[in-house]
Scaffold this motif. Structure first.
Motif, PDB file in Angstrom:
ATOM      1  N   ALA A   5       0.151 -11.349 -13.380  1.00  0.00           N
ATOM      2  CA  ALA A   5       1.010 -11.063 -12.231  1.00  0.00           C
ATOM      3  C   ALA A   5       0.451  -9.862 -11.491  1.00  0.00           C
ATOM      4  CB  ALA A   5       2.430 -10.777 -12.702  1.00  0.00           C
ATOM      5  N   PHE A   6       0.425  -9.961 -10.196  1.00  0.00           N
ATOM      6  CA  PHE A   6      -0.109  -8.907  -9.341  1.00  0.00           C
ATOM      7  C   PHE A   6       1.029  -8.434  -8.451  1.00  0.00           C
ATOM      8  CE2 PHE A   6      -2.456  -6.611  -6.357  1.00  0.00           C
ATOM      9  CZ  PHE A   6      -3.802  -6.583  -6.670  1.00  0.00           C
ATOM     10  N   ASN A   7       1.463  -7.215  -8.652  1.00  0.00           N
ATOM     11  CA  ASN A   7       2.506  -6.611  -7.827  1.00  0.00           C
ATOM     12  C   ASN A   7       1.957  -5.352  -7.186  1.00  0.00           C
ATOM     13  OD1 ASN A   7       4.882  -8.302  -8.511  1.00  0.00           O
ATOM     14  ND2 ASN A   7       4.437  -7.556 -10.565  1.00  0.00           N
ATOM     15  N   ASP A   9       2.429  -2.326  -3.693  1.00  0.00           N
ATOM     16  CA  ASP A   9       3.262  -1.701  -2.678  1.00  0.00           C
ATOM     17  C   ASP A   9       2.366  -0.866  -1.776  1.00  0.00           C
ATOM     18  OD1 ASP A   9       6.304  -1.044  -2.119  1.00  0.00           O
ATOM     19  OD2 ASP A   9       5.180   0.819  -1.885  1.00  0.00           O
ATOM     20  N   PHE A  43      -0.560 -14.688  -2.682  1.00  0.00           N
ATOM     21  CA  PHE A  43      -0.071 -13.352  -2.365  1.00  0.00           C
ATOM     22  C   PHE A  43       0.925 -13.471  -1.216  1.00  0.00           C
ATOM     23  CE2 PHE A  43      -4.282 -12.325  -4.137  1.00  0.00           C
ATOM     24  CZ  PHE A  43      -3.910 -11.379  -5.083  1.00  0.00           C
ATOM     25  N   SER A  46       6.956  -9.447  -0.432  1.00  0.00           N
ATOM     26  CA  SER A  46       8.203  -9.748  -1.122  1.00  0.00           C
ATOM     27  C   SER A  46       9.377  -8.933  -0.591  1.00  0.00           C
ATOM     28  CB  SER A  46       8.056  -9.536  -2.633  1.00  0.00           C
ATOM     29  OG  SER A  46       7.628  -8.227  -2.912  1.00  0.00           O
ATOM     30  N   GLN A  52       3.222  -9.530  -3.858  1.00  0.00           N
ATOM     31  CA  GLN A  52       2.976 -10.067  -5.190  1.00  0.00           C
ATOM     32  C   GLN A  52       2.139 -11.328  -5.110  1.00  0.00           C
ATOM     33  OE1 GLN A  52       6.954 -10.560  -6.601  1.00  0.00           O
ATOM     34  NE2 GLN A  52       7.315 -12.398  -5.413  1.00  0.00           N
ATOM     35  N   LEU A  54       0.205 -14.389  -8.187  1.00  0.00           N
ATOM     36  CA  LEU A  54       0.039 -14.777  -9.580  1.00  0.00           C
ATOM     37  C   LEU A  54      -1.322 -15.432  -9.748  1.00  0.00           C
ATOM     38  CD1 LEU A  54       1.449 -14.950 -12.361  1.00  0.00           C
ATOM     39  CD2 LEU A  54       2.241 -17.223 -11.688  1.00  0.00           C
TER      40      LEU A  54
END
Length: 72
Positions: A5-7, A9, A43, A46, A52, A54
Motif C-alpha cells: 500500500a502506498f499512502n 501526503d 494512484f 483520496s 494512495q 496499491l
C-alpha cells in the motif's frame, strides 16, 4: 500474493496553493501510466492533498517512491 500500500501526503500544500493539488493530480496520472503493470489499484487523490495506490509488485515500491519524490 503480496501487495504494497502506498499512502502519501503533499507537504505544505496549503502554502503552495491550488496549483500544488493540480500538479499532484497530473503527477499521479503520469505515475499510473508509468507503473500500470505493477499496480493493483491506481494512484488517486483520496482527500485534498492525500493520495494512495496499491502495488501488486511490491519490489517496484522503492522506484515508485523515488519517482514521485523527484517530481515534487
Amino acid at each position: 500474493m503480496d501487495y504494497a500500500a502506498f499512502n502519501g501526503d503533499l507537504v505544505r500544500s496549503r502554502a503552495r496553493g491550488v496549483e500544488a493539488t493540480r500538479r499532484l493530480e497530473e503527477t499521479l496520472k503520469k505515475a499510473n501510466r508509468r507503473f500500470d503493470p505493477a499496480l493493483a489499484a491506481p494512484f488517486t487523490l483520496s482527500k485534498g492533498d492525500a493520495f494512495q495506490g496499491l502495488l501488486k509488485t511490491p519490489s517496484r515500491f522503492p522506484e515508485a517512491l523515488l519517482w514521485l519524490e523527484a517530481r515534487r
